[in-house]
Write a protein that holds these residues in place. Structure first.
Motif: not given
Length: 728
Positions: A87-103
Motif C-alpha cells: 500500500a503506497l502513499d502517493v499523496s502530495q506530501s510524499m513528494l517532499a525531498q527530506d528523503a533522497f530523492p523524495s519520500r
C-alpha cells in the motif's frame, strides 16, 4: 521416470504402414528391373540406395510423430509463499525531498528491493491518497509489478488527501482471498499524515481477516519539509495553504498507535535514510505460515528428439534424390550436358515432408501449454470470449512459457476483453469500461514482454480511444439519470400543488348538512331555488375546477412523456428506420403504468365534479368526486416517493367530517357509489395483478449489482472529495 519415453505412444501404431510401403517399394523395384532387362538396359545401383533411404526416412518420420523425448525435467505447479500487498502513499506530501530523492521515490526503491528478494510470494500494488486504486492484483509476475510501480504518481488516484482506510478496505475486499486467511500481509509505506482519527477503523478489518501489517514511516519527524509542486515558471514552487507554506512531517505518533491497535503489526521508522525493506519483511514474515508446498503437483517435460529425427529424415530423402540426379546425369550425358526431366527431386514430396516437420516441431515445443492455447484460440474464433479467458488465465501459471509465448497469451487475452466490452457496451457501459481497461493492461504486458510485438502496440491507441468513449457514455448516462430525477422531483411538486389546490377548493364548497339539521329540514318546506349568490358561487367553483382539471390533464401529459423517456431512453436519437423496425416489436413495458391509471381516474373525477358544481343541490356529490381525485393524487405521490410516503400529510382530507359524509346513506352517496362502480368493480380493481415472468439470469443480476456497487463507490468518492480541505 525413465530417461527415454514416447510422449504419444498411441501413434506408434502408424509403424504398421511401414511394412506395406516397403513391400510396394520392393515390388516397384522388381518391375523396373524386369522392364529394364526386356529393354536391354540395367538397373542403376543408386536406385537400391534411394529406396533404402526413403524407407529409412519414413521410419524416422513415423517415430517422430510419436514424439520421443529424453532427459525428463519435473516442474512444480504449486508454489509456497505468502500474499503481500504493498500500500503506497502517493499523496502530495510524499513528494517532499527530506528523503533522497523524495519520500515517494524512496518508498518505490524499497518495494523494488523487496521484489528482487521474493521467490514464490504473490504480490499486489495498491496506491492511495484521498482514495485508493488497485494498480496490480496478486501475481507472480514481478516485472509487471515493477512496471506499474513506475506509473504510481499523485495523479494515479482520484483526489488528494491521505486516507489509509480506503487502501485497507480496497485490499481486504478486492485483493485478498478469504481462503488464504492468515497468510496475507499488508505493507504500508507512508509519511503517516492525518491517520490518527481512523486508526481503529483501519485495524478492525485487518483483525477480522487475520492480515499482518508492516508499516514503514518515511520522512523527517522533527523539522519536516516543504512540498514542491510542478509549475510553468523556472523558479521552484512549493505548496501553500491559505497563504502559508505547508510543512509536512512524519507522523510517528499516529503510525505507532495504528501498530499498537493491530494484533500482528510492526512499525519501522525509516526517517530520511535508506532502508532495507527486503530484510525487514524477511524478519517480519519469519516462521509465518505460507500457502502450499513446493512439488505438491508436478508435471514432466521431456526434451524433444522428434525435430532431430525429422532433420535426419529430410537429409536422407535429399541424399537419395541427389544420388538419383547425379546418376541419371552420368548415364544421360554423352558429350553434351543434358538432364532427364524426371531426374529432378520431387518438389511435392519435399513440401510435404517440410510441412510435416514443422507441424511436429510446433506440437512438440511446449506440451504443457500449447494444447490449452489451441483450445482458447478455437473458442475465441467461435465468439466465446469468456470461455477463452478462463483458459488463458490458467496459462499464466505455466513457467515453461517463453516471453514471446506469454506476450501472445496476453495479446489474445486483451482481444477477448475487448470482445466482452463490445457485447456489454450497450447494456452496461461501466462493465464495458472495466473490460476495456483490463484489455489495455494486457496489451501493455504483451509489449513489455516482447518489445517487437507491433500488433499489441497498434492496439493501444484504439483501446485508449474506446475507453474515452465509454467514459463519455457513462457521463452521458449519469447526466440523463440526473435529468430524469429532476423531472420526477418537478412532477412531485406539481402533484403536491394540485392536491393542495383541490383540497382548498373542496373545503370552500359547502357540504351536506348534518343528521340533526337534516331532520329539521325534512319537517320544513323544501329548499327554495338557487339564489343569485348561489349561481355566482357555482360559476366560481366551476371555473376553478376547470382550471384544476386542465392542470391535471397537463400533469398527465408530463407523466406520459416521462414514462416514454424511462421506457425508451434513446428514443430521441433513434432514426426513422429504427422506429419503423421497433413498430413490429412488442411494446415496451410502461414504468409509470399504475400512476398513469390513477391519474386518469383523478382527471375523470375532476371532470365529473365540474358538472356537479352547476347546481347547489349537487354540490355534496361534487365534493365526493373531489375527494376521489385528492385520494388518487395522494396515491400517485406515495408511489413516486416511496421513501417519503410516511411523511405525507393525510390530515388535510381524511378528517372526521369527511368520513361521516362518506358513510351517510343518502341518495347522493348512492349516486357516487354507482359512479364508482361504473369505473370498475371494486374487488377486481383492488386485486393484485400477476407479476411478469422474469427474463433475466443470475449472471445478469450479478452484473447489475456489480455495476451498482461501482456507481455507489464513485458517488462516495465524489462526496468524500468535496469534504477534503487539505489535499496533500
Amino acid at each position: 521416470m525413465s530417461f527415454f519415453a514416447f510422449q504419444n505412444p498411441a501413434l506408434l501404431v502408424l509403424l504398421a504402414i511401414w511394412i506395406p510401403v516397403g513391400w510396394l517399394i520392393r515390388r516397384a523395384a522388381l518391375r523396373r528391373l524386369h522392364a529394364g532387362r526386356k529393354l536391354g538396359g540395367s538397373t542403376l545401383p543408386s536406385s537400391k540406395w534411394r529406396d533404402r533411404l526413403r524407407l529409412f526416412a519414413l521410419l524416422l518420420l513415423l517415430l517422430a510423430v510419436a514424439r520421443p523425448g529424453i532427459s525428463p525435467r519435473r516442474h512444480s505447479v504449486t508454489q509456497s509463499g505468502r500474499d503481500v500487498v504493498f500500500a503506497l502513499d502517493v499523496s502530495q506530501s510524499m513528494l517532499a525531498q527530506d528523503a533522497f530523492p523524495s519520500r515517494l521515490e524512496a518508498a518505490k526503491n524499497g518495494i523494488r528491493d523487496a521484489l528482487d528478494s521474493f521467490r514464490s510470494e504473490r504480490v499486489a500494488l495498491v496506491v492511495y491518497a484521498g482514495s485508493a486504486n488497485i494498480l496490480c492484483p496478486l501475481t507472480h509476475d514481478y516485472e509487471f509489478v515493477r512496471y506499474m510501480l513506475d506509473q504510481a504518481t499523485p495523479r494515479t488516484v482520484d483526489f488528494g488527501g491521505t486516507t489509509l482506510l480506503s487502501a485497507t478496505e480496497k485490499s481486504v475486499d478486492n485483493v485478498f482471498e478469504s481462503e488464504r486467511k492468515g497468510m496475507q500481509d499488508l505493507v504500508v509505506l507512508t509519511d503517516g499524515e492525518e491517520h490518527g482519527d481512523q486508526n481503529q477503523r483501519v485495524a478492525e478489518p485487518l483483525k477480522e481477516t487475520e492480515t499482518g501489517l508492516l508499516i514503514v514511516g518515511i520522512g523527517d519527524p522533527t523539522s519536516g519539509s516543504r512540498i514542491p509542486i510542478e509549475s510553468d515558471s523556472e523558479e521552484p514552487t512549493v505548496l501553500k495553504h491559505e497563504g502559508q507554506v505547508v510543512i509536512t512531517k512524519l507522523n510517528e505518533t499516529g503510525l505507532r498507535e495504528l501498530a499498537r491497535l493491530s494484533d500482528d503489526a510492526t512499525y519501522i521508522s525509516a526517517g530520511t535514510s535508506a532502508f532495507d525493506l527486503a530484510g525487514e519483511y524477511s524478519r517480519y514474515a519469519f516462521d509465518k505460515p505460507s500457502a502450499g508446498t513446493s512439488g505438491g503437483e508436478t508435471y514432466v517435460v521431456y526434451r524433444e528428439v522428434g525435430p532431430l529425427l525429422i532433420a535426419i529424415a529430410l537429409a536422407a530423402l535429399l541424399a537419395g534424390e541427389l544420388a538419383k540426379w547425379f546418376s541419371s546425369n552420368r548415364q544421360a550425358s554423352r558429350g553434351a550436358f543434358s538432364v532427364r526431366p524426371d531426374a529432378t527431386p520431387p518438389a511435392s514430396l519435399i513440401v510435404f515432408v517440410v510441412s510435416l516437420s514443422f507441424s511436429c516441431i510446433a506440437r512438440g515445443e511446449d506440451p504443457a501449454a500449447l494444447s490449452p492455447f489451441d483450445q482458447a484460440i478455437a473458442l475465441q474464433r467461435d465468439g466465446k470470449a469468456v470461455d477463452a479467458l478462463e483458459i488463458y488465465g490458467t496459462l499464466h501459471s505455466d513457467s515453461a512459457l517463453t516471453p514471446a509465448q506469454a506476450s501472445v497469451v496476453h495479446f489474445n487475452e486483451g482481444l477477448c476483453h475487448l470482445s466482452v466490452a463490445a457485447e456489454q457496451a450497450e447494456a452496461d457501459p461501466r462493465q464495458a469500461l472495466s473490460q476495456a481497461r483490463i484489455a489495455q493492461i494486457r496489451f501493455l504486458e504483451a509489449c513489455r514482454m516482447n518489445s517487437n510485438f507491433k500488433r499489441a502496440a497498434m492496439q493501444l491507441d484504439p483501446t485508449a480511444t474506446l475507453i474515452t468513449e465509454y467514459i463519455a457514455q457513462i457521463e452521458e448516462e449519469d447526466e440523463r439519470q440526473q435529468q430524469l430525477q429532476q423531472q420526477m422531483q418537478d412532477l412531485l411538486k406539481l402533484l403536491e400543488e394540485l392536491k393542495e389546490n383541490q383540497t382548498e377548493l373542496r373545503e370552500s364548497v359547502p357540504g351536506r348538512p348534518s343528521r340533526n339539521s337534516r331532520s329539521k329540514n325534512q319537517q320544513q318546506e323544501k329548499t327554495p331555488p338557487d339564489t343569485v349568490d348561489a349561481k355566482t358561487e357555482s360559476q366560481q367553483f366551476m371555473q376553478t375546477q376547470k382550471n384544476l382539471h386542465q392542470e391535471g390533464v397537463s400533469i398527465r401529459e408530463i407523466m406520459q412523456s416521462l414514462d416514454q423517456s424511462l421506457a425508451n431512453p434513446d428514443a430521441e436519437q433513434s432514426s426513422d428506420s429504427a422506429i419503423s423496425k421497433r413498430s413490429n416489436e412488442p411494446p415496451e413495458v410502461s414504468v409509470l403504468q399504475e400512476p398513469l391509471r390513477l391519474m386518469d381516474e383523478a382527471v375523470a373525477a375532476q371532470y365529473s365534479a365540474i358538472g356537479k358544481l352547476q347546481q347547489r343541490s349537487t354540490w355534496p356529490e361534487s365534493r365526493d368526486q373531489q375527494l376521489i381525485a385528492i385520494r388518487k393524487i395522494q396515491e400517485i405521490i406515495e408511489m413516486l416517493s416511496s421513501n417519503d410516503s410516511s411523511d405525507s400529510d393525510e390530515g388535510e382530507w381524511d378528517d372526521e367530517a369527511d368520513y361521516d359524509e362518506m358513510m351517510e346513506a343518502s341518495e347522493s352517496e348512492e349516486a357516487m357509489m354507482s359512479s364508482m362502480q361504473g369505473q370498475g368493480d371494486f374487488a377486481s380493481g383492488s386485486a393484485m395483478q400477476p407479476l411478469p415472468v422474469p427474463n433475466y439470469s443470475v449472471e445478469d443480476i450479478l452484473m447489475e449489482e456489480q455495476g451498482s456497487l461501482q456507481f455507489r463507490q464513485q458517488q462516495r468518492a465524489k462526496s468524500n472529495q468535496a469534504n477534503v480541505e487539505k489535499d496533500w
